[in-house]
Structures are given as C-alpha cells and as structure tokens.
Scaffold this active site. Structure first.
Site, PDB file in Angstrom:
ATOM      1  N   CYS A 165       0.818  -1.222   0.000  1.00  0.00           N
ATOM      2  CA  CYS A 165       0.000   0.000   0.000  1.00  0.00           C
ATOM      3  C   CYS A 165       0.852   1.274   0.000  1.00  0.00           C
ATOM      4  CB  CYS A 165      -0.968  -0.002   1.180  1.00  0.00           C
ATOM      5  SG  CYS A 165      -0.196  -0.276   2.794  1.00  0.00           S
ATOM      6  N   HIS A 259      -2.181   7.081   3.716  1.00  0.00           N
ATOM      7  CA  HIS A 259      -0.727   7.212   3.886  1.00  0.00           C
ATOM      8  C   HIS A 259      -0.264   8.542   3.301  1.00  0.00           C
ATOM      9  CE1 HIS A 259      -0.714   3.238   5.296  1.00  0.00           C
ATOM     10  NE2 HIS A 259      -0.136   2.596   4.296  1.00  0.00           N
TER      11      HIS A 259
END
Length: 368
Positions: A165, A259
């Site tokens: 990810c 993120h």
C-alpha cells in the site's frame, strides 16, 4: 461499442473474497456491493469463522457488528455462509480476490490459480519473476507475463498481486516522471496509517497514541524493490527493474486511514514545475473513456495550496482511488531535483478498490 456496453452484454463474474472478515476483506465487500460487473457469491476466512453466516462471523461478543468499511454491510453479503479458505473450490467462481497473510497466501493462492484468476493484496508472489505487480494505469504491459506464468506453472488461472500500500502512491506519482524525464534517485519518507497494520496483531493504542513508530518490519525493502519492478521494462519473459537508486524510511502514525509520503526525486533531464504538473495531470487520462465502473475522475490530483494534500481532506479523493500530490518545489541539494508530498488511501487504492479496478481492466482486455 464502449467497454461498459460490452460488459453489460456479457456474463457477470462470480467472485470469491478470501480473508473476508478482516479490514481489507470488508473493504472488498463494501466496494463490490451492487457492482455492475461482479457478484460476490463466496466469502472465505479462517476455520474459526467457517460455518457461520458472515453477519455472525463479524459480530463481537457484545453483539456489536465489527464492520470497519464505509457505509453499512450489504444484507445479501451478511447472509452468506463463510467457508474455510482451505475448502474453497476455485472452480465454483470466476475470480478470487485474496487478502490473506503472505504465508498462507503462497500456498492457497497457487492452488486457486491452478483453476481461476487470483488478484491479491498479499506480498507472497510479488517478486516472483513470472508475476507482474499490477498497478492500474502504470504497468499494463507487464500483464503479458500472465501467459508466461500460466505456461511455466501449469495454471489455467494466474496470480496478480497489487503493490504494497505504501508503494502504490509512490509508484503512481513516479511513473509519469520516469517516462517523461527519467529518474536518477528517489528518497521517500512515509507516514503510514495504522489500518495498514490490520487489526490482528495490528498496532496497539498504547503504542500509537501520542507517538510516531519509526520502523515497520520489512516495509522499506518492499517499497524499494516493488517500485523498481513496477517501473521496470518488460523484456521478453522478464521484467528488468528500473535503474534508479531508491531509499525509503517507513513510519507509523496515529492516522486511521491514508498514507502520507514525502518524496525527493532527482530527474535525469531538466523539467520545470509546469512540465511535472502536466505529466501528473495527464497520467491515465486515456483510460477515462474505458467505462470501468470504479474509474476515478483522475488517477493523480495536483494541489497548488501549500497546505495540501492533507490526509483528512484528500484520502477519499476519487472514492479513495486518486493519489493527491502537492508542495512541489525544487530541491536545492542536487541538480534536477524536486520535492513533493502525496496522500494515498491505503485500504482503497492501496488494497481493495485498487484490486477491483485492476480486475475491471483485466476483464475488459479478456484476461479475466
């Protein structure tokens, strides 16, 4: 005839979600509810959940529904009986979405792929020579390896994993720069959401509240190797990794989802801010006409506001499929060097919805 029209006239895909009770599995189910091309017909998890309805499998001891995805669960999905992942018959479905841990994934995904396609969030096969790491809009030419994989392994299906990810946002933003200007070196510092660690074992509240955890085991090596493979060149039956240097520092921060990454990139050729911005905004635009149900308005969104991107404001851009970039400015420490920040949704584009978008493309080109 558009891709959408073609799909409307074809059979719907029967889909299994393996690892369905976890956070990524729930994101898959949320995104697949009422999907125009796919029906979830099977949910699978560990033996401790097998035999229960999906509702019972995600209901806690106090009676609360442990649902962590957007919205509310689809009633039809809640009524499905959970089967043991070990007992899944891959011949009963057209496609498996797998979001299990790497160790069981290596064994189970190979068994499923003997019969049908598997699109996975696990790292088990990412660095195998005959396995492409699928990042929608970036390395579609690598899918030629699928036929190589089938031939070498005797599969009727295949395994295509998505990237880590953290790699997703980085590779997505580097790809247009690499193609337009070349890259000599990259340094990235990530500030990663706690959902990336899952709930079991996950990161405890006492570890993360009022804190930044400065190390995530195995993460930095994954980001460095995967980025070079994704941006590498397919030559014959192998991918030659991109030839730039890359260094990553990966940290965990008290954010639930999304993120954030700080990127320093040294280009091989001169470029100004306008040219870099243009490369980003044009990236993937030709795919907008393909008619994929999950396709966001843009794969990359560029912000002029120096206070953007922010994870709370930008993680859900394009339903979590758009990578947001900003704070583009020269890096005075090296020639042709630039700095920028990005925000990417780790459980959507970085996991479930990104895999679904990938499946839509593979379906459209006849590989699923």
């Amino acid at each position: 005839m558009t891709t959408q029209q073609n799909q409307d006239n074809s059979a719907r895909l029967r889909v299994a979600v393996v690892g369905a009770t976890g956070m990524a599995g729930q994101q898959f189910l949320a995104a697949l509810a009422h999907h125009p091309w796919m029906d979830v017909v099977t949910v699978a998890a560990s033996a401790r959940s097998a035999g229960k309805t999906y509702r019972d499998a995600i209901t806690g001891a106090g009676g609360q529904l442990s649902w962590f995805a957007d919205g509310v669960p689809d009633p039809a999905q809640l009524a499905l009986e959970v089967i043991d992942a070990e007992a899944l018959d891959p011949a009963s479905v057209d496609l498996v979405f797998s979001c299990i841990d790497a160790e069981p994934a290596r064994r189970l995904e190979a068994r499923y792929a003997e019969v049908c396609p598997v699109i996975s969030t696990a790292s088990a096969f990412r660095m195998e020579a005959d396995v492409p790491i699928g990042l929608f809009g970036v390395n579609h030419d690598h899918f030629a390896l699928i036929e190589v994989q089938k031939k070498r392994r005797g599969f009727r299906g295949f395994v295509v994993p998505n990237p880590n990810c953290t790699t997703v946002g980085l590779a997505m933003t580097l790809a247009p720069l690499y193609r337009a200007f070349g890259i000599e070196r990259v340094h990235v510092v990530s500030m990663q959401a706690i959902s990336g660690a899952g709930r079991s074992p996950g990161v405890s509240g006492l570890d993360i509240i009022d804190n930044i955890v400065p190390f995530i085991p195995k993460e930095e090596a994954k980001v460095e190797a995967e980025t070079k493979k994704i941006l590498g060149q397919l030559r014959g039956e192998e991918i030659v990794p991109a030839d730039f240097g890359i260094a990553a520092t990966c940290t965990r921060v008290p954010i639930i989802e999304g993120h954030t990454e700080v990127v320093h990139v040294q280009l091989s050729r001169d470029a100004d801010a306008a040219a870099i911005t243009s490369a980003w905004t044009e990236h993937g635009r030709e795919l907008s006409a393909a008619g994929y149900p999950s396709m966001p308005p843009a794969l990359i969104a560029v912000h002029d506001d120096p206070f953007r991107p922010q994870v709370r404001l930008d993680r859900d851009a394009g339903n979590g499929l758009t990578t947001s970039v900003g704070r583009l400015r020269p890096d005075p420490t090296a020639p042709r060097a630039w700095k920028y920040m990005l925000v990417s949704h780790n459980t959507k584009m970085g996991a479930a919805t990104g895999c679904i978008l990938l499946a839509e493309h593979l379906r459209a080109v006849g590989l699923v």
